[in-house]
Design a protein around this motif. Structure first.
Motif, short mmCIF file in Angstrom:
data_model
loop_
_atom_site.label_atom_id
_atom_site.label_comp_id
_atom_site.label_asym_id
_atom_site.label_seq_id
_atom_site.Cartn_x
_atom_site.Cartn_y
_atom_site.Cartn_z
N ARG A 175 38.26 30.57 72.02
CA ARG A 175 38.70 30.26 73.39
C ARG A 175 37.53 30.35 74.36
O ARG A 175 37.48 29.61 75.34
CB ARG A 175 39.83 31.20 73.80
CG ARG A 175 41.14 30.91 73.10
CD ARG A 175 42.26 31.81 73.59
NE ARG A 175 42.69 31.45 74.93
CZ ARG A 175 43.65 30.55 75.21
NH1 ARG A 175 44.25 29.92 74.23
NH2 ARG A 175 43.99 30.31 76.45
N LEU B 156 42.78 34.64 66.17
CA LEU B 156 42.20 34.21 67.38
C LEU B 156 40.94 35.04 67.52
O LEU B 156 40.57 35.44 68.56
CB LEU B 156 43.14 34.34 68.53
CG LEU B 156 44.39 33.50 68.34
CD1 LEU B 156 45.36 33.64 69.42
CD2 LEU B 156 44.14 32.12 67.99
N MET C 239 42.81 25.51 70.10
CA MET C 239 42.06 26.31 69.14
C MET C 239 42.94 26.79 67.99
O MET C 239 42.44 27.39 67.04
CB MET C 239 41.42 27.52 69.83
CG MET C 239 40.42 27.17 70.91
SD MET C 239 39.07 26.10 70.33
CE MET C 239 39.69 24.48 70.78
N ASP D 287 38.99 36.00 72.39
CA ASP D 287 38.91 35.14 71.21
C ASP D 287 37.65 34.28 71.29
O ASP D 287 37.42 33.58 72.29
CB ASP D 287 40.16 34.26 71.14
CG ASP D 287 40.04 33.15 70.12
OD1 ASP D 287 39.37 33.36 69.10
OD2 ASP D 287 40.60 32.06 70.36
N SER E 91 38.02 21.78 65.84
CA SER E 91 37.56 22.14 67.18
C SER E 91 36.15 21.63 67.41
O SER E 91 35.84 21.10 68.49
CB SER E 91 37.60 23.66 67.35
OG SER E 91 38.91 24.16 67.16
N GLN F 58 37.68 35.88 78.14
CA GLN F 58 38.37 35.67 76.87
C GLN F 58 37.86 36.62 75.80
O GLN F 58 36.67 36.95 75.76
CB GLN F 58 38.21 34.23 76.40
CG GLN F 58 38.67 33.18 77.39
CD GLN F 58 40.12 33.35 77.79
OE1 GLN F 58 41.00 33.46 76.93
NE2 GLN F 58 40.38 33.37 79.09
N TYR G 139 36.63 27.09 76.71
CA TYR G 139 36.39 27.07 78.15
C TYR G 139 34.95 26.66 78.46
O TYR G 139 34.67 26.03 79.48
CB TYR G 139 36.70 28.44 78.76
CG TYR G 139 38.16 28.64 79.06
CD1 TYR G 139 38.78 27.92 80.08
CD2 TYR G 139 38.94 29.53 78.34
CE1 TYR G 139 40.13 28.09 80.37
CE2 TYR G 139 40.29 29.71 78.61
CZ TYR G 139 40.88 28.99 79.63
OH TYR G 139 42.21 29.15 79.91
N PRO H 184 42.09 24.93 75.56
CA PRO H 184 42.02 26.27 74.96
C PRO H 184 43.12 26.52 73.92
O PRO H 184 42.87 27.15 72.89
CB PRO H 184 42.17 27.21 76.17
CG PRO H 184 41.69 26.40 77.33
CD PRO H 184 42.14 25.00 77.04
N ASP H 185 44.32 26.01 74.17
CA ASP H 185 45.40 26.20 73.21
C ASP H 185 45.16 25.43 71.92
O ASP H 185 45.68 25.79 70.86
CB ASP H 185 46.73 25.76 73.81
CG ASP H 185 47.21 26.69 74.91
OD1 ASP H 185 46.56 27.74 75.10
OD2 ASP H 185 48.20 26.38 75.58
#
Length: 664
Positions: free
Chosen positions: A302, A357, A239, A299, A246, A297, A306, A236-237
């Motif tokens: 994100r 984000l 992103m 964003d 991505s 989430q 996930y 997730p980070d």
């Protein structure tokens, strides 16, 4: 050309393209875009040719020894079966789409040449993993992908978020790679070879002495690379990197590598019932936990991150019940619709004028502004939610059918417990997946946030690839009748029981989420959340780096305010705040590992400076003092030197006399 020659060219062309892009990026910038796109496109064409020639028949094998090692040989080997042939086509397709898309998305980025070169190198490394028939050569591609992900995730290195995300991705995956490497050596020691065909032959003949230990060591590397619990927190980070990166990482490289590796060596893992149960439990925790986190989430990227973790959990779940055909089938379907989801999200971000984000709760009815993204993303979300007749329905049902087969004791050596774990968690995840897919669609395209200014129509290069990827997302499931030859002759047709259950829970998840959205929208009164404070760049393009740096959306000070029309809060209730931060795993790892390591480092630094350095300083002090004493005797006065000489002569004479007297 022979099939072997064509197969060698498939990973070689993107590699040469990467070198050429790096060399000509500054001197001939006009060649950068063709050098980025054409090698990937040529590799895709060759991969399709190789797949057509392989035709789902016997594997294509070629080998040459690199150098004598004196023990287990390392060989440059190709092993192309149906799985490898189709996976290479997916990698080539997604990489080509990403490169074309990036020519528009990053058209004003000054570091585009290095970015394009790294994407080409990334593609080459994954193709090497796919076609490799030797585990040491596979490891080369495996590690190159790791370093490419470090640079690409940290593309906007000016921002602290991108720097932290790239370091985290690198360290967490390396944490898994250490036991993975030990497992490879242990496997080669037991079987006497790094060649995949020889290893599988040794396993079939019972030549594996430590199957559980080897399988668990290898699973650590798979968990890191494919972002499975507990080594999933880096994804997730990640992103913070450019959106096309991505898409590439999530759809066709990096995270797919771990699943593909297990599929290739599945007999090694199947030799240990304990390893299969561990794999099933890992898949179950990954699926359910990531789906809950996705539902919380805000964003958009994100949410998709996930989602990838959860869909990879389906693939590892299929492997846990001994069905690599279902796992790779879902890998291929997921690669198409997940690439489409990320690239469509990039179009939405471009239209909203911020990556920020990309808070979905701040978006307002983007359907009219991004019609291409609206229609294609709707297709991809239906595929993600496994709604028939979209591709995700067929591939996800293949996984659930395999789990049901194992749970009822029809999978031979596979423990029934593994089957039940995967089946139950898969159905729960199907419910949650449809819920967060519906939530994403509602908030992005029918949201009531503040309206962002119109930044104009997106480049054709960005919109065109969306429709290309929409075709397999919609029609891939129709190939179930012709794919069994590529998938160990496994019947990929959905079974009635799991099809009804899976589709039923997905529909329930979507309908309940829609009802919750209607309820929260009515309660909120549909008031906009705030005024727009847009900050486009000079030419109206995307300001992704600035948005990531500020961690703010384009909607002023309301970026952190909760959206009253978010159905996720209503559905999750008190669980929402925990799911929103990934169930505090990062905080747990900080408490268990980061702080103790930092504390130990502080102690070591104290000992080094106050103890070790004290001895070092003391060892140098004595010679320094002696040197000072000797230096003071060098006065430059001749009389002093003559007096000292005479005094020394007297002392020597007296000493000689004393010795002579004592001897007499």
């Amino acid at each position: 050309m022979t099939t072997t020659t064509l197969a060698v060219l498939v990973p070689l062309l993107p590699f040469l393209g990467a070198l050429a892009t790096l060399l000509l990026g500054r001197t001939a910038p006009g060649f950068v875009r063709p050098l980025a796109v054409l090698p990937s496109l040529a590799a895709l064409a060759l991969a399709v040719t190789v797949a057509a020639r392989q035709g789902g028949g016997g594997p294509v094998d070629a080998v040459t020894e690199l150098t004598p090692t004196g023990s287990v040989p390392v060989e440059l080997a190709l092993h192309i079966d149906g799985f490898a042939a189709l996976t290479a086509v997916l990698v080539g397709l997604v990489a080509t789409c990403v490169q074309i898309y990036s020519t528009g998305y990053l058209r004003h980025d000054p570091r585009y040449p290095s970015y394009a070169a790294l994407v080409s190198l990334f593609t080459s490394a994954m193709l090497l993993v796919v076609y490799s028939g030797d585990l040491m050569v596979l490891l080369v591609g495996w590690e190159i992908m790791g370093i490419c992900s470090y640079f690409l995730v940290g593309h906007y290195w000016e921002t602290p978020e991108a720097r932290a995300a790239s370091i985290k991705a690198f360290l967490v995956t390396k944490l898994g790679d250490v036991p993975f490497l030990i497992g490879l050596f242990a496997l080669a020691t037991d079987t006497g070879s790094f060649r995949i065909t020889k290893i599988l032959g040794a396993v079939a003949s019972g030549g594996l002495d430590h199957p559980t230990l080897i399988a668990l060591l290898l699973l650590a590397g798979v968990a890191g690379k494919s972002a499975q619990f507990p080594l999933h927190t880096w994804l997730p980070d990640a992103m913070a990197g450019p959106t096309p990166v991505s898409a590439l990482i999530h759809a066709a490289t990096m995270v797919a590598a771990g699943v593909y590796f297990v599929a290739r060596l599945l007999p090694v893992f199947a030799a240990s019932a304990a390893a299969l149960v561990v794999l099933a439990a890992m898949a179950a925790l990954t699926m359910v936990g990531s789906a809950l986190a996705a539902l919380a989430q805000d964003d958009i990227k994100r949410v998709l991150a996930y989602s990838t973790i959860g869909q990879l959990g389906y693939m590892t779940g299929a492997l846990a019940v001994g069905d690599r055909g279902a796992a790779v089938f879902h890998l291929l379907a997921h690669g198409a619709f997940k690439a489409l989801l990320f690239l469509a999200a990039g179009v939405i971000i471009h239209a909203a004028g911020t990556n920020s984000l990309a808070a979905m709760s701040r978006m307002k009815d983007l359907r009219a502004r991004v019609p291409d993204a609206y229609w294609t993303m709707s297709v991809a979300l239906l595929a993600l939610a496994a709604i028939p007749p979209f591709s995700g329905f067929f591939s996800k049902e293949a996984v659930l059918g395999a789990a049901e087969h194992a749970a009822t004791g029809h999978a031979g050596h596979v423990p029934g417990a593994a089957g039940w774990i995967v089946l139950v968690s898969g159905l729960v995840t199907a419910l949650l997946t449809a819920a967060y897919a519906m939530r994403l669609w509602l908030l992005a395209f029918r949201g009531h946030g503040a309206e962002a200014p119109d930044h104009g129509r997106q480049p054709v290069a960005m919109n065109s690839v969306l429709w290309v990827l929409a075709v397999p997302s919609l029609a891939y499931g129709l190939t179930t009748g012709v794919l069994p030859d590529w998938f160990d002759s496994r019947d990929l047709t959905p079974t009635l029981t799991t099809a009804v259950l899976g589709t039923g829970v997905a529909l329930v998840g979507g309908i309940v989420t829609y009802g919750a959205w209607r309820h929260t929208t009515a309660m909120s009164g549909r008031f906009p959340l705030g005024a727009v404070a847009a900050h486009p760049d000079a030419d109206g393009g995307l300001v992704e780096a600035e948005a990531i740096a500020s961690h703010e959306s384009a909607y002023g000070n309301v970026a952190s305010a909760p959206d009253p029309a978010d159905p996720g809060r209503l559905l999750l209730g008190p669980l929402h705040r925990h799911a929103a931060v990934g169930f505090h795993l990062d905080a747990l790892y900080t408490a268990l590992f980061v702080r103790p390591v930092r504390g130990a480092a502080t102690v070591v630094r104290f000992l080094d400076r106050e103890v070790v350095d004290t001895y070092v300083r003391g060892a140098g002090a004595l010679p320094r003092w002696l040197g000072t004493a000797v230096r003071r005797t060098q006065t430059g006065n001749v009389q002093t030197y003559v007096s000292a000489l005479l005094a020394g002569t007297v002392v020597l004479v007296v000493a000689v006399l004393l010795v002579a007297t004592a001897g007499a």
